[in-house]
Design an enzyme around this catalytic site. Structure first.
Site, short mmCIF file in Angstrom:
data_model
loop_
_atom_site.label_atom_id
_atom_site.label_comp_id
_atom_site.label_asym_id
_atom_site.label_seq_id
_atom_site.Cartn_x
_atom_site.Cartn_y
_atom_site.Cartn_z
N SER A 52 -14.85 47.82 25.94
CA SER A 52 -15.51 48.82 26.79
C SER A 52 -15.27 48.62 28.28
O SER A 52 -15.50 49.54 29.07
CB SER A 52 -17.02 48.84 26.52
OG SER A 52 -17.63 47.66 27.00
N LYS A 114 -21.58 45.97 31.75
CA LYS A 114 -21.11 47.26 32.23
C LYS A 114 -21.03 47.21 33.75
O LYS A 114 -21.44 46.26 34.39
CB LYS A 114 -22.07 48.39 31.81
CG LYS A 114 -22.33 48.52 30.32
CD LYS A 114 -21.11 48.96 29.53
CE LYS A 114 -21.43 49.01 28.03
NZ LYS A 114 -20.20 49.26 27.23
#
Length: 251
Positions: A52, A114
């Site tokens: 990701s 993230k």
């Protein structure tokens, strides 16, 4: 006389062995306490398990996360039950563009990594793959192709409030390329993965949503090891270690 000397030598040897054992135990205990202190107070190692955050972070990267960056909260310590205080101490607020590790709000046994896109009060929207922050389109420049599992994916450089980083975005549009406008609540943050079409992040409000400040563990700072295969497969290190990534600063 000889017997007494032998007995004395035996006792002396036993005492020396006991002293040596105690010294060894103290050394191990000190090393364990030191390692635990460093992990709790300064830096904690993490492993990247998913794609990701490509292209900046790859599966098999091992990174250091700075605990000092955001101060200390209940998730700063190895055991989440080890909670000595409410809120955070020595806190520093996260910044847009930081790559941060945090506990997932819906399941605080899970660590996520993230990039912080929005801070409290920001309005975030994605339209046709273009990121907007507070109504302003974030500059996005094409930087060639990135190969992932045999597929070429477009790579771009974004500049978010002065912070430059690369992202991946497929040419075909998906649901996460078009979102509503999200206003970031007080004391919360909006996060996204750099691999924009392969990241479950704040765009998925039910699964991830906004991240409370108290859930942050720290800011990702450096890659200290990188391997294509699991680190314990040491016999594959000659072909699996990505030496060019070791000690690489995380942008």
């Amino acid at each position: 006389m000889v017997k007494n000397e032998r007995d004395n030598n035996k006792i002396t040897k036993q005492k020396e062995e006991e002293v040596g054992l105690i010294s060894f135990i103290r050394t191990i205990a000190f090393a364990a306490i030191l390692a635990l202190s460093i992990r709790s107070i300064l830096y904690e190692p993490f492993h990247i398990p998913s794609s990701s955050m490509k292209p900046g972070l790859l599966i098999g990267d091992y990174i250091f996360v700075s605990k000092m960056s955001y101060g200390y909260g209940k998730y700063s310590f190895p055991l989440k039950s080890f909670n000595l205080f409410d809120g955070r101490i020595a806190q520093n607020l996260p910044k847009r563009g930081d790559v941060a590790v945090f506990r997932l709000p819906s399941d605080d046994d899970i660590n996520y990594i993230k990039r912080i896109i929005g801070i409290p009060g920001d309005i975030i929207k994605v339209s046709n793959g273009q990121l907007f922050v507070n109504g302003t389109a974030i500059k996005k420049e094409y930087k060639g192709e990135f190969k992932e599992d045999g597929i070429d994916i477009a790579m771009f450089e974004e500049i978010l409030y002065g912070k430059k980083f690369k992202v991946l975005d497929q040419y075909t549009r998906s649901a996460q390329d078009n979102t509503p406008s999200y206003k970031v609540p007080n004391n919360h943050y909006f996060v996204m993965g750099d691999n924009r079409d392969n990241s479950q992040d704040s765009r998925y409000q039910m699964q991830v949503g906004f991240i409370p400040f108290d859930n942050f563990i720290g800011r990702a700072t450096m890659i200290f090891f990188s391997s294509k295969y699991p680190i314990w497969k040491f016999w594959k290190w000659p072909e699996s270690i990505r030496a060019d990534r070791i000690f690489q600063r995380i942008k």
